[in-house]
Design an enzyme around this catalytic site. Structure first.
Site, mmCIF file in Angstrom:
data_model
loop_
_atom_site.group_PDB
_atom_site.id
_atom_site.type_symbol
_atom_site.label_atom_id
_atom_site.label_comp_id
_atom_site.label_asym_id
_atom_site.label_seq_id
_atom_site.Cartn_x
_atom_site.Cartn_y
_atom_site.Cartn_z
ATOM 1 N N ASP A 107 0.871 -1.405 0.198
ATOM 2 C CA ASP A 107 -0.086 -0.059 0.044
ATOM 3 C C ASP A 107 0.781 1.489 -0.011
ATOM 4 O O ASP A 107 0.427 2.336 0.532
ATOM 5 C CB ASP A 107 -0.842 -0.020 1.142
ATOM 6 C CG ASP A 107 -1.858 -1.288 1.328
ATOM 7 O OD1 ASP A 107 -2.268 -1.574 0.006
ATOM 8 O OD2 ASP A 107 -2.086 -1.756 2.605
ATOM 9 N N GLU A 108 2.051 1.209 -0.645
ATOM 10 C CA GLU A 108 2.738 2.331 -0.701
ATOM 11 C C GLU A 108 2.423 3.538 -1.586
ATOM 12 O O GLU A 108 2.955 4.706 -1.588
ATOM 13 C CB GLU A 108 4.225 1.908 -0.879
ATOM 14 C CG GLU A 108 5.179 0.811 0.096
ATOM 15 C CD GLU A 108 4.735 -0.448 -0.144
ATOM 16 O OE1 GLU A 108 3.756 -0.572 -1.100
ATOM 17 O OE2 GLU A 108 5.335 -1.431 0.402
ATOM 18 N N LYS A 163 1.617 2.203 -5.198
ATOM 19 C CA LYS A 163 2.465 1.623 -6.271
ATOM 20 C C LYS A 163 1.545 2.027 -7.625
ATOM 21 O O LYS A 163 1.732 2.328 -8.666
ATOM 22 C CB LYS A 163 2.263 0.460 -6.195
ATOM 23 C CG LYS A 163 3.362 -0.398 -5.237
ATOM 24 C CD LYS A 163 3.622 -1.801 -4.808
ATOM 25 C CE LYS A 163 2.072 -2.381 -4.579
ATOM 26 N NZ LYS A 163 1.859 -2.007 -3.007
ATOM 27 N N GLY A 164 0.151 1.905 -7.301
ATOM 28 C CA GLY A 164 -0.872 2.008 -8.468
ATOM 29 C C GLY A 164 -0.904 3.442 -8.827
ATOM 30 O O GLY A 164 -0.658 3.619 -10.114
ATOM 31 N N ASN A 208 -5.487 -10.219 -3.801
ATOM 32 C CA ASN A 208 -5.080 -9.583 -2.245
ATOM 33 C C ASN A 208 -4.534 -8.111 -2.548
ATOM 34 O O ASN A 208 -4.675 -7.414 -1.501
ATOM 35 C CB ASN A 208 -3.867 -10.442 -1.556
ATOM 36 C CG ASN A 208 -2.739 -10.862 -2.482
ATOM 37 O OD1 ASN A 208 -2.776 -10.508 -3.665
ATOM 38 N ND2 ASN A 208 -1.554 -11.186 -2.006
ATOM 39 N N GLY A 217 -4.584 -4.282 -3.815
ATOM 40 C CA GLY A 217 -5.679 -2.997 -4.110
ATOM 41 C C GLY A 217 -4.850 -2.032 -4.275
ATOM 42 O O GLY A 217 -4.412 -1.266 -3.580
ATOM 43 N N HIS A 218 -4.993 -1.540 -5.697
ATOM 44 C CA HIS A 218 -4.087 -0.610 -6.201
ATOM 45 C C HIS A 218 -5.197 0.689 -6.526
ATOM 46 O O HIS A 218 -5.830 0.317 -7.278
ATOM 47 C CB HIS A 218 -3.221 -0.988 -7.245
ATOM 48 C CG HIS A 218 -2.331 -2.043 -6.846
ATOM 49 N ND1 HIS A 218 -1.340 -2.622 -7.938
ATOM 50 C CD2 HIS A 218 -1.950 -2.507 -5.812
ATOM 51 C CE1 HIS A 218 -0.646 -3.274 -7.269
ATOM 52 N NE2 HIS A 218 -0.736 -3.324 -5.895
ATOM 53 N N GLN A 225 1.914 -5.939 -3.326
ATOM 54 C CA GLN A 225 2.526 -6.037 -1.951
ATOM 55 C C GLN A 225 3.707 -5.252 -1.901
ATOM 56 O O GLN A 225 3.643 -4.208 -2.488
ATOM 57 C CB GLN A 225 2.530 -7.724 -1.606
ATOM 58 C CG GLN A 225 1.178 -8.489 -1.350
ATOM 59 C CD GLN A 225 0.547 -9.099 -2.786
ATOM 60 O OE1 GLN A 225 1.285 -9.478 -3.532
ATOM 61 N NE2 GLN A 225 -0.571 -8.479 -2.885
ATOM 62 N N GLY A 252 -10.667 -2.966 3.484
ATOM 63 C CA GLY A 252 -11.292 -1.966 4.383
ATOM 64 C C GLY A 252 -10.797 -1.986 5.888
ATOM 65 O O GLY A 252 -11.333 -1.216 6.471
ATOM 66 N N ARG A 270 -5.593 0.174 8.505
ATOM 67 C CA ARG A 270 -3.928 -0.227 8.488
ATOM 68 C C ARG A 270 -3.285 0.342 10.029
ATOM 69 O O ARG A 270 -3.511 1.435 10.367
ATOM 70 C CB ARG A 270 -3.261 0.343 7.457
ATOM 71 C CG ARG A 270 -3.934 -0.129 6.230
ATOM 72 C CD ARG A 270 -3.384 0.767 4.671
ATOM 73 N NE ARG A 270 -3.853 0.458 3.546
ATOM 74 C CZ ARG A 270 -4.202 1.328 2.619
ATOM 75 N NH1 ARG A 270 -3.821 2.318 2.623
ATOM 76 N NH2 ARG A 270 -4.506 0.633 1.517
ATOM 77 N N LYS A 309 2.655 10.169 0.003
ATOM 78 C CA LYS A 309 2.099 10.432 1.272
ATOM 79 C C LYS A 309 2.609 11.593 2.017
ATOM 80 O O LYS A 309 2.458 11.544 3.296
ATOM 81 C CB LYS A 309 1.429 9.156 1.946
ATOM 82 C CG LYS A 309 0.844 8.459 1.074
ATOM 83 C CD LYS A 309 0.013 7.342 1.783
ATOM 84 C CE LYS A 309 -1.456 7.802 2.262
ATOM 85 N NZ LYS A 309 -2.567 6.562 2.333
#
Ligand code: GDP
Ligand code: IMO
Ligand code: MG
Length: 423
Positions: free
Chosen positions: A13-14, A16-17, A38, A40-41, A223, A301, A304, A330
């Site tokens: 979740d860095e 990437k997308g 697994n 989510g981008h 991931q 959902g 984190r 971020k």
């Protein structure tokens, strides 16, 4: 041409997308090389938000080919839903989407096995997304798996039934796991039609021929390196190689064909699911980061877990991946802090160190932090690196010195446009 790689340097979740979508116009092909639903981008542009799970993040850029590589595991049901959502949003991409014949399929019973494994672990559960990832990769390495190329073969039904029956035998050991196989199986077979409508390729030939023809390929990781099956915080990891080496196996290319390795890190750190997290902040600051950074899983959902950026951890994953350039995402989430902290050392039995211990789960680990001055101002509207507040630039320069790799992009918001190019 060489294949450039984008991957996450933390626990996923860095962002990437977002970065793949931003850079995609510079490439001819974007290819996912591992993981599955697994992932989510999240991508945001033109006031719209999209979350991708199996489809590569180059899909919104016209003319670009998107490949689901052989290292990916595919759940046809999730894939169908994802395709339908994109079609509803009037994104046209089906003629630009290719899938590797050698990619393995997630069966409904793989998901039930995932649930059974987690239930059996009790409080030590991994915190899996329960998408069937672990059991599917187990069948792959156990030489029992079913691949995309099998769905057009005559013996497909026989193979499916044999594997399903094997799973049902195992599931008898877990009577507490409840499932409705008939219904899910029906959906699964229906969704195979959608999978059949995607052009299936011999990924290794396709990518190598593209390289020979001078096409530019971007490999998209899922991931993060700390979730890598070999080098992550085992057993609290996923079941694939999330590091650069995974690109070779996951697309069928030689190590000599790897070009730039673009490693992404948040300006702080998050993890979702169980397992060690040395810089975690289980306090008001952690909660602030969660709210300010909207840190809730894009796939499940789940909230984190949040903490400061962890420099020994990043040095480790930079080493593993051969990172040639860094992206900081971020950074805007830190706008309100007087001071920003970073973990600089670990303290375990052997004393102070910048190396990660063999098994973080088993040692009593403490961390040493350093503080940096915050910038206490919004970064809204800043487009040039030189216009960033001095304290933000100082923070970035300090990180670069410690990590020994330059930052080339700084992300200041979820939207596509909120990206500052450096140098
Ligand atoms: P991925 O799995 O690495 O693609 O990342 P996710 O999409 O799971 O999580 C990243 C989240 O942060 C998403 O909600 C993005 O929209 C968001 N995001 C990405 N870059 C930035 C940024 O620079 N600032 C902020 N505030 N949010 C960002
Ligand atoms: P992206 O690509 C964050 C975590 C799960 C769990 C562990 C194992 O969006 O960065 P699995 O379902 O693979 O058996 O779960 O890995 N995990 C992720 N965490 N981002 C992801 O993907 C993840 N994919 C898996 O939470 O702890
Ligand atoms: Mg994600």
């Amino acid at each position: 041409m060489l294949v450039d790689v984008i991957l996450g340097l933390q626990w996923g979740d860095e962002g990437k997308g977002k970065i793949v979508d931003y850079l995609a116009p510079n490439y001819d092909i974007v290819a996912r090389f591992q993981g599955g639903p697994n992932a989510g981008h999240t991508l945001k542009f033109d006031g719209k938000k999209y979350v991708l799970h199996t489809i590569p993040s180059g899909v919104f850029r016209t003319d670009l080919i998107n490949v689901i590589g052989n290292g990916v595991v595919i759940d046809p049901i999730t894939l169908e839903k994802e395709i339908q959502k994109l079609k509803n949003a009037e994104v046209t991409f089906m003629d630009r989407l290719l899938v590797a014949k050698k990619a393995h399929l997630i069966l409904p019973t793989h998901r039930y096995l995932d649930a059974a494994s987690e239930a059996a672990k009790g409080k030590d559960k991994i915190g899996s997304t329960l998408k069937g990832i672990g059991p599917t990769y187990m069948d792959k390495t156990g030489r029992n798996g079913i691949r995309v190329g099998d769905i057009t073969q005559e013996n497909f039904q026989i193979k499916y039934t044999a594997l399903k029956n094997k799973h049902l035998q195992i599931l008898k050991l877990y009577p507490e796991v409840d499932f409705d196989l008939e219904n899910e199986e029906k959906k699964w077979f229906e969704s195979l039609e959608v999978l059949r409508s995607i052009k299936a390729i011999d990924c290794e030939y396709f990518i190598n021929n593209a390289i020979k023809e001078g096409k530019k390929v971007l490999a998209e990781g899922a991931q993060g390196s700390m979730l890598d099956i070999d080098f992550g915080t085992y057993p609290f990891v996923t079941s694939s190689n999330t590091v650069t080496a995974g690109v070779c196996n996951g697309l069928g290319i030689a190590p000599s064909k790897i070009g730039e390795v673009i490693g992404i890190t948040k300006a702080y750190c998050t993890r979702v699911g169980g397992g060690p997290f040395p810089s975690e902040l289980e306090n008001e600051t952690g909660e602030f980061l969660r709210q300010e950074g909207a840190e809730f899983g894009a796939t499940t959902g789940r909230p984190r877990r949040c903490g400061w950026i962890d420099l020994p951890q990043l040095k480790y994953t930079i080493m593993l991946n051969g990172v040639t350039q860094l992206v900081l995402t971020k950074i805007d989430v830190l706008n309100q802090f007087d001071t920003i902290e970073a973990v600089t050392h670990y303290v375990a039995q052997g004393g102070k160190s910048q190396d990660l211990p063999y098994d973080m789960n088993m040692v009593d680990l403490n961390v040493i932090n350093t503080s940096y001055q915050g910038w206490k101002t919004s970064l809204e509207g800043i487009e040039n690196y030189s216009d960033l507040p001095k304290a933000a630039k100082d923070y970035i320069t300090t990180l670069e010195k410690i990590l020994e790799v330059p930052f080339t992009m700084i992300s200041t918001g979820p939207e596509r446009k909120k990206l500052i190019l450096k140098n």
